[in-house]
Scaffold this motif. Structure first.
Motif, PDB file in Angstrom:
ATOM      1  N   LYS A 308      96.015  43.155 121.513  1.00 35.84           N
ATOM      2  CA  LYS A 308      96.135  41.860 120.853  1.00 35.84           C
ATOM      3  C   LYS A 308      97.465  41.168 121.158  1.00 35.84           C
ATOM      4  N   HIS A 309      98.544  41.955 121.255  1.00 32.93           N
ATOM      5  CA  HIS A 309      99.880  41.351 121.300  1.00 32.93           C
ATOM      6  C   HIS A 309     100.595  41.459 122.647  1.00 32.93           C
ATOM      7  N   LYS A 310     100.027  42.168 123.639  1.00 30.15           N
ATOM      8  CA  LYS A 310     100.711  42.277 124.929  1.00 30.15           C
ATOM      9  C   LYS A 310     100.867  40.885 125.557  1.00 30.15           C
ATOM     10  N   GLY A 311     102.050  40.605 126.042  1.00 31.30           N
ATOM     11  CA  GLY A 311     102.347  39.297 126.613  1.00 31.30           C
ATOM     12  C   GLY A 311     102.785  38.282 125.582  1.00 31.30           C
ATOM     13  N   GLY A 312     102.622  38.603 124.283  1.00 35.40           N
ATOM     14  CA  GLY A 312     103.037  37.705 123.213  1.00 35.40           C
ATOM     15  C   GLY A 312     104.152  38.332 122.418  1.00 35.40           C
ATOM     16  N   LEU A 313     103.788  38.970 121.282  1.00 35.94           N
ATOM     17  CA  LEU A 313     104.783  39.699 120.500  1.00 35.94           C
ATOM     18  C   LEU A 313     105.399  40.829 121.327  1.00 35.94           C
ATOM     19  N   LEU A 314     104.561  41.474 122.123  1.00 35.40           N
ATOM     20  CA  LEU A 314     105.030  42.565 122.983  1.00 35.40           C
ATOM     21  C   LEU A 314     105.294  42.030 124.386  1.00 35.40           C
ATOM     22  N   GLN A 315     106.551  41.852 124.705  1.00 33.21           N
ATOM     23  CA  GLN A 315     106.926  41.483 126.069  1.00 33.21           C
ATOM     24  C   GLN A 315     108.342  41.937 126.352  1.00 33.21           C
ATOM     25  N   PRO A 316     108.681  42.105 127.619  1.00 37.82           N
ATOM     26  CA  PRO A 316     107.902  41.759 128.797  1.00 37.82           C
ATOM     27  C   PRO A 316     106.764  42.740 129.053  1.00 37.82           C
ATOM     28  N   PRO A 317     105.825  42.362 129.999  1.00 34.14           N
ATOM     29  CA  PRO A 317     105.716  41.086 130.694  1.00 34.14           C
ATOM     30  C   PRO A 317     105.277  39.979 129.731  1.00 34.14           C
ATOM     31  N   ASN A 318     105.529  38.736 130.124  1.00 35.05           N
ATOM     32  CA  ASN A 318     105.085  37.624 129.296  1.00 35.05           C
ATOM     33  C   ASN A 318     103.613  37.317 129.577  1.00 35.05           C
ATOM     34  N   GLU A 319     103.083  36.353 128.866  1.00 33.05           N
ATOM     35  CA  GLU A 319     101.647  36.055 128.957  1.00 33.05           C
ATOM     36  C   GLU A 319     101.223  35.684 130.377  1.00 33.05           C
ATOM     37  N   GLY A 323      98.560  39.751 133.149  1.00 33.64           N
ATOM     38  CA  GLY A 323      97.296  40.017 133.831  1.00 33.64           C
ATOM     39  C   GLY A 323      97.451  40.893 135.058  1.00 33.64           C
ATOM     40  N   ASP A 324      98.622  40.858 135.695  1.00 33.82           N
ATOM     41  CA  ASP A 324      98.868  41.665 136.894  1.00 33.82           C
ATOM     42  C   ASP A 324      99.529  43.001 136.574  1.00 33.82           C
ATOM     43  N   PHE A 325      99.798  43.242 135.294  1.00 31.21           N
ATOM     44  CA  PHE A 325     100.522  44.452 134.908  1.00 31.21           C
ATOM     45  C   PHE A 325      99.563  45.645 134.872  1.00 31.21           C
ATOM     46  N   PRO A 326      99.954  46.802 135.433  1.00 27.51           N
ATOM     47  CA  PRO A 326      99.064  47.973 135.437  1.00 27.51           C
ATOM     48  C   PRO A 326      98.781  48.459 134.021  1.00 27.51           C
ATOM     49  N   LYS A 327      97.663  49.159 133.855  1.00 23.85           N
ATOM     50  CA  LYS A 327      97.352  49.737 132.555  1.00 23.85           C
ATOM     51  C   LYS A 327      98.326  50.874 132.255  1.00 23.85           C
ATOM     52  N   LEU A 328      98.541  51.129 130.962  1.00 20.77           N
ATOM     53  CA  LEU A 328      99.405  52.235 130.563  1.00 20.77           C
ATOM     54  C   LEU A 328      98.604  53.531 130.554  1.00 20.77           C
ATOM     55  N   VAL A 329      99.201  54.603 131.081  1.00 24.84           N
ATOM     56  CA  VAL A 329      98.550  55.914 131.094  1.00 24.84           C
ATOM     57  C   VAL A 329      99.359  56.879 130.240  1.00 24.84           C
ATOM     58  N   ARG A 330      98.673  57.843 129.650  1.00 27.58           N
ATOM     59  CA  ARG A 330      99.247  58.722 128.623  1.00 27.58           C
ATOM     60  C   ARG A 330      99.619  60.088 129.183  1.00 27.58           C
ATOM     61  N   LYS A 331     100.780  60.596 128.727  1.00 30.90           N
ATOM     62  CA  LYS A 331     101.180  61.958 129.052  1.00 30.90           C
ATOM     63  C   LYS A 331     101.687  62.611 127.766  1.00 30.90           C
ATOM     64  N   GLU A 332     101.166  63.790 127.452  1.00 34.77           N
ATOM     65  CA  GLU A 332     101.485  64.469 126.183  1.00 34.77           C
ATOM     66  C   GLU A 332     102.528  65.557 126.396  1.00 34.77           C
TER      67      GLU A 332
END
Length: 374
Positions: A308-319, A323-332
């Motif tokens: 909901k908030h990536k590129g808005g409340l959560l930045q960088p990257p900005n809006e 769209g070109d930013f890679p997806k986040l992957v998880r490591k435990e």
């Protein structure tokens, strides 16, 4: 001038083919400088001209094939190799397979950006960790030097270490792009031609092909700057230049501590995420660029919150760039003792108590666990 453009012309400093169209590419020379160079018989690209006249070294990059060819040359010579890395991006700034190319030549590892580490950080621990990371990829540096290209911190000491260990040999300075190698080289040139007049002869800066810049030393050897190889696993390659200035520490980091219960999450803008999965309520200290905003939320709502908030409340990257930013992957990680969870190219989170945590980074960027350096 059409006849000139059809004729192949080469820089007498580095051997690059002269071109007048692309400022950021090798061999670039303004048309006015091209005319003057042809008239004088001394034709330099802009990079070599600025190096000769202003002791200013500009960054240039090489293709993988060019870089491998250059590394093979180093292995065949008797030389000292200075490998510049980014303290905040060890994984992204390590040269794959460097140990196979340097042969028996000694390697000095230089960690850049020491000026932005908090004063409470123990440099001995940073060096120890860097040596561990180097050993994991088969590299065995004889020493680690921590410097700042930006503020010239410890540059004089770096020169001393190089002089103590080169034993009359050439010195090759290698590194991937975006680690500050050219900034460090500029500081070395400035220091050596200023307070240490006998170290470097400043009358000419001859070079060879592949944009190797040779800076002659008084004993006949050379300090050789090499082009930076592009490493695709750097955080720098998934962010715009504008966003990179926000996430890359520019001055001393000011740690921020959060008291977290299990099942809480921290977002570092939209570029990274930290989950406290299991364990006792504890403090987690974040060491990131002062301009990078950190947001806390519940773990169960974290994915929806991010979407909901990536590129808005959560930045960088900005809006505009999300769209070109890679997806986040998880490591435990199962933390058993006080440790740092290190986000390559960003910073780290210090974990005090045993528990289970997870770190999320852009696909291709690394995240590791280490002993605490504070």
């Amino acid at each position: 001038m059409e006849e000139l453009e059809q004729e192949e012309l080469f820089c007498i400093g580095c051997g690059s083919q002269i071109q007048t169209d692309h400022k950021t590419e090798r061999g670039y020379t303004p048309m006015s400088a091209l005319k003057k160079g042809l008239e004088s018989g001394e034709l330099y690209c802009q990079r070599c001209f600025r190096l000769r006249h202003y002791n200013q070294l500009e960054k240039v990059s090489a293709t993988d094939d060019e870089f491998l060819e250059m590394l093979n040359q180093i292995g065949e010579k008797n030389a000292l190799v200075v490998n510049v890395v980014d303290i905040f991006d060890m994984y992204g700034s390590m040269i794959p397979g460097l140990h196979r190319f340097v042969g028996s030549n000694p390697v000095l590892m230089v960690g850049n950006k020491v000026d932005v580490l908090p004063k409470s950080v123990k440099h001995s621990r940073v060096k120890h960790w860097m040596l561990q990371q180097a050993h994991q990829v088969g590299l065995r540096p004889f020493d680690v030097a921590l410097v700042s290209g930006k503020t010239a911190t410890q540059i004089d000491r770096l020169l001393e270490i190089i002089e103590e260990n080169r034993q009359g040999r050439d010195v090759y300075v290698v590194g991937v792009t975006n680690v500050g190698k050219s900034t460090i080289m500029n500081q070395i040139i400035k220091a050596a031609t200023g307070s240490k007049e006998d170290v470097i002869t400043t009358s000419r800066f001859p070079g060879t092909t592949l944009d190797l810049i040779k800076i002659p030393l008084d004993d006949g050897a050379s300090l050789i700057d090499t082009p930076g190889i592009i490493h695709r696993h750097q955080m720098a390659h998934v962010l715009t230049a504008e966003d990179l200035t926000i996430v890359s520490p520019q001055k001393e980091m000011k740690p921020v501590t959060f008291q977290l219960n299990p099942a809480q999450t921290l977002f570092m803008g939209a570029v990274a995420r930290f989950d406290f999965v299991e364990g006792e309520r504890s403090s987690f200290t974040c060491y990131f660029a002062n301009d990078l905003k950190i947001h806390r939320t519940k773990l169960e709502k974290a994915t929806d919150f991010y979407d909901k908030h990536k590129g808005g409340l959560l930045q960088p990257p900005n809006e505009a760039n999300i769209g070109d930013f890679p997806k986040l992957v998880r490591k435990e990680f199962q933390v058993k003792e006080p440790s740092d969870i290190v986000f390559s190219g960003l910073g780290w989170v210090a974990v005090q108590k045993p528990g289970k945590v997870a770190a999320w980074v852009p696909e291709g960027v690394d995240v590791v666990i280490r002993e605490q350096i504070i």
